[in-house]
Design a protein around this motif. Structure first.
Motif, mmCIF file in Angstrom:
data_model
loop_
_atom_site.group_PDB
_atom_site.id
_atom_site.type_symbol
_atom_site.label_atom_id
_atom_site.label_comp_id
_atom_site.label_asym_id
_atom_site.label_seq_id
_atom_site.Cartn_x
_atom_site.Cartn_y
_atom_site.Cartn_z
ATOM 1 N N ASP A 1 -5.256 1.667 -14.000
ATOM 2 C CA ASP A 1 -4.945 1.006 -12.774
ATOM 3 C C ASP A 1 -4.060 1.278 -11.872
ATOM 4 O O ASP A 1 -4.870 1.360 -11.133
ATOM 5 C CB ASP A 1 -5.522 -0.536 -12.694
ATOM 6 C CG ASP A 1 -6.391 -0.964 -14.197
ATOM 7 O OD1 ASP A 1 -7.744 -0.086 -14.169
ATOM 8 O OD2 ASP A 1 -6.912 -1.757 -14.914
ATOM 9 N N ALA A 2 -3.096 1.377 -12.193
ATOM 10 C CA ALA A 2 -2.332 1.799 -11.279
ATOM 11 C C ALA A 2 -1.971 3.228 -10.631
ATOM 12 O O ALA A 2 -2.225 3.446 -9.487
ATOM 13 C CB ALA A 2 -0.432 1.438 -11.745
ATOM 14 N N TYR B 1 2.778 1.921 -7.190
ATOM 15 C CA TYR B 1 2.430 2.518 -8.247
ATOM 16 C C TYR B 1 1.997 3.338 -8.953
ATOM 17 O O TYR B 1 1.818 3.194 -9.970
ATOM 18 C CB TYR B 1 0.218 2.047 -7.748
ATOM 19 C CG TYR B 1 0.060 1.044 -6.983
ATOM 20 C CD1 TYR B 1 -0.059 -0.155 -7.295
ATOM 21 C CD2 TYR B 1 0.251 1.336 -5.223
ATOM 22 C CE1 TYR B 1 -0.530 -1.041 -7.030
ATOM 23 C CE2 TYR B 1 -0.028 -0.221 -4.657
ATOM 24 C CZ TYR B 1 -0.721 -1.335 -5.224
ATOM 25 O OH TYR B 1 -0.555 -2.429 -5.097
ATOM 26 N N GLU C 1 -5.217 6.807 -4.779
ATOM 27 C CA GLU C 1 -6.502 6.423 -3.887
ATOM 28 C C GLU C 1 -5.122 6.448 -2.649
ATOM 29 O O GLU C 1 -6.045 6.901 -1.859
ATOM 30 C CB GLU C 1 -6.726 4.768 -4.614
ATOM 31 C CG GLU C 1 -8.043 3.749 -3.615
ATOM 32 C CD GLU C 1 -8.229 2.537 -3.528
ATOM 33 O OE1 GLU C 1 -8.797 2.490 -2.398
ATOM 34 O OE2 GLU C 1 -8.122 2.398 -4.708
ATOM 35 N N LEU C 2 -4.538 6.008 -2.536
ATOM 36 C CA LEU C 2 -3.378 6.112 -1.444
ATOM 37 C C LEU C 2 -2.732 7.302 -0.980
ATOM 38 O O LEU C 2 -2.985 7.822 -0.111
ATOM 39 C CB LEU C 2 -2.418 5.274 -1.948
ATOM 40 C CG LEU C 2 -2.802 3.664 -1.952
ATOM 41 C CD1 LEU C 2 -1.573 2.321 -2.733
ATOM 42 C CD2 LEU C 2 -3.055 3.327 -0.505
ATOM 43 N N PRO D 1 0.764 -0.784 -0.417
ATOM 44 C CA PRO D 1 0.248 0.186 -0.108
ATOM 45 C C PRO D 1 1.247 1.140 0.278
ATOM 46 O O PRO D 1 0.541 2.336 0.828
ATOM 47 C CB PRO D 1 -0.896 -0.356 1.248
ATOM 48 C CG PRO D 1 0.111 -0.818 1.880
ATOM 49 C CD PRO D 1 0.506 -1.898 1.316
ATOM 50 N N ARG E 1 -5.162 4.040 -8.209
ATOM 51 C CA ARG E 1 -4.866 2.577 -6.988
ATOM 52 C C ARG E 1 -3.710 3.820 -6.662
ATOM 53 O O ARG E 1 -3.469 4.064 -5.069
ATOM 54 C CB ARG E 1 -3.537 1.422 -7.399
ATOM 55 C CG ARG E 1 -3.705 1.155 -6.422
ATOM 56 C CD ARG E 1 -4.002 0.794 -4.666
ATOM 57 N NE ARG E 1 -4.232 -0.286 -3.901
ATOM 58 C CZ ARG E 1 -4.531 -0.439 -2.619
ATOM 59 N NH1 ARG E 1 -5.101 1.346 -2.929
ATOM 60 N NH2 ARG E 1 -4.011 -0.039 -1.206
#
Length: 462
Positions: free
Chosen positions: A213-214, A195, A220-221, A190, A217
């Motif tokens: 997608d990466a 990413y 998102e983090l 995470p 992510r």
């Protein structure tokens, strides 16, 4: 030379961390001697040097020269401490490695590389060393060498995530995106930068869907990772998703503009002298750890006191100083440090445990009881809080009916010799001499020949 464990392993690790220091210049790589104060441990000799109160004070500027001169003096002190450590322990690879890190931090990559090579000759299997070598040669734009060193670090320690990210980022800079995927895939965490790098590698290879997608992510983090938004806008545009591309590009511009404003504000408030003081304090903390690994407690404590003079927020220095003040019989000096650690990290049970110890040794028994009860509340699945409270009740000559549940709980969690001794004493106070004997017999079976256990066994044997 064998790398040794941190004293912080003696009871609990910090939440979300290993035992190694998280803030020091050693970047979590230097492990030092584990010295625990177990029930039967011998006392550590009293330390020399300034008092803990003096060590906790902020350095007084007084009639100090201008800030630039102070910075130069502090950097000279930083290098001198590292060099004197190597002079004291020329065969200690930890000391030599630390000197290399100081050179690297001071911007002297040539001396850093030479020092790291000296360390490598002594211990060619240090993953942290190869990671640092990679960083040093990368400063000189020697990307091929950096890849070689980072790869060696991962060969020695495949779980070394920081080296994996550095290797992947270096390969990305070199346009070797296919190798980036080999390095990263199957080793996710995470971590937004992981990413971001993965997305950029897919983008370089024209694999826009996995790149998107990466990047998604990554944000998102970290919703403020501008590079990930920029990458998203690019791959969405290539995929024909024009509205999404425009939205991500606008978000990138907003974050970039906000970052520029924050950067200007940060630069206005930035104090190079304060940054230097924090840096030198971290070096002193780590030099102290190497002295500790050589069982040189007094100079180690002097260095931790100096670290706190320079940076009172240095928790690693405060923790080590407080721990060894307590172990060397200076509980009164240790007490303010444990109070401060409990104030700054109130949900960390180990600090409350040692606060309870310091309060007990200074006769503040009611406060000590509250501290141990707090340990139990924060860590009900650990034995230390129950054992600490049981020890305190023994000092207060509480009845066996109060001692026994605590001792039994401690043993149920951790059947250690120390806890079995407590259980034996609690049973004796409770009036069950047979159970007291059985408990001490279990302890003797675990540590055959221990003289204190054998004396206790002899006292209870009919």
């Amino acid at each position: 030379m064998e790398r040794v464990e941190s004293v912080r392993c003696s009871r609990w690790n910090r939440p979300g961390r290993g035992c190694a220091p998280g803030s020091g210049i050693l970047l979590g790589s230097l492990m030092v001697l584990c010295i625990s104060s177990g029930l039967f441990g011998d006392p550590i000799p009293a330390a020399e040097g300034p008092s803990a109160q003096q060590g906790a004070e902020v350095m007084d500027g007084g009639s100090a020269p201008d800030e630039a001169a102070q910075e130069r003096e502090l950097r000279a002190e930083q290098l001198a401490e590292a060099e004197s450590l190597v002079e004291a322990f020329p065969e200690d690879d930890n000391a030599i490695y630390l000197l290399g890190l100081v050179h690297l931090q001071l911007g002297d990559s040539e001396s850093a590389i030479a020092t790291f090579e000296r360390c490598k000759a002594m211990d060619p299997d240090r993953a942290d060393l190869f990671e640092s070598l990679g960083e040093a040669v990368l400063i000189r734009d020697a990307c091929d060498q950096a890849v070689e060193h980072f790869t060696r670090a991962l060969t020695l320690e495949p779980s070394r995530f920081s080296a994996r990210k550095k290797l992947a980022d270096t390969l990305l800079r070199m346009g070797r995106a296919d190798e980036v995927l080999e390095v990263l895939q199957g080793h996710g965490a995470p971590d937004p930068e992981y990413y971001r790098i993965l997305g950029a590698a897919h983008q370089q290879l024209g694999a826009f869907a996995p790149a998107r997608d990466a990047f998604l992510r990554a944000i998102e983090l970290d919703p403020n990772l501008d590079d990930a938004f920029y990458g998203l806008s690019m791959v969405c545009a290539r995929m024909g998703e024009t509205e999404a591309a425009a939205e991500y590009r606008e978000r990138f511009r907003e974050i970039k503009a906000k970052g520029q404003i924050q950067g200007r504000d940060w630069r206005r408030g930035f104090s190079p002298l304060e940054a230097t003081r924090r840096s030198v304090a971290m070096t002193n903390t780590d030099v102290g750890r190497v002295f500790l690994s050589q069982r040189r407690i007094a100079p180690a404590m002097r260095l931790w006191e100096r670290a706190l003079q320079l940076d009172p927020r240095n928790q690693d220095a405060r923790w080590h100083l407080a721990f060894f003040l307590l172990q060397t019989g200076r509980a009164s000096d240790a007490l303010p440090h444990w109070r401060e650690l409990c104030r700054s990290t109130p949900d960390y049970p180990r600090h409350h445990f040692h606060l309870g110890e310091a309060l007990t040794r200074t006769g503040r028994l009611e406060e000590a009881e509250s501290a141990f009860q707090q340990v139990i509340r924060l860590a009900p699945d650990r034995s230390e809080g129950y054992a600490g409270l049981c020890n305190l009740y023994l000092l207060q000559k509480r009845p066996g009916t109060e001692l026994l549940p605590l001792a039994e709980k401690a043993v149920a969690i951790d059947t250690s010799p120390a806890n079995l001794v407590l259980l034996s004493i609690a049973f004796e106070q409770y009036g069950d001499r047979k159970a007291a004997l059985e408990a001490i017999e279990r302890a003797v079976r675990m540590v055959p020949g221990d003289p204190k256990l054998l004396r206790r066994l002899q006292q209870l044997t009919p």
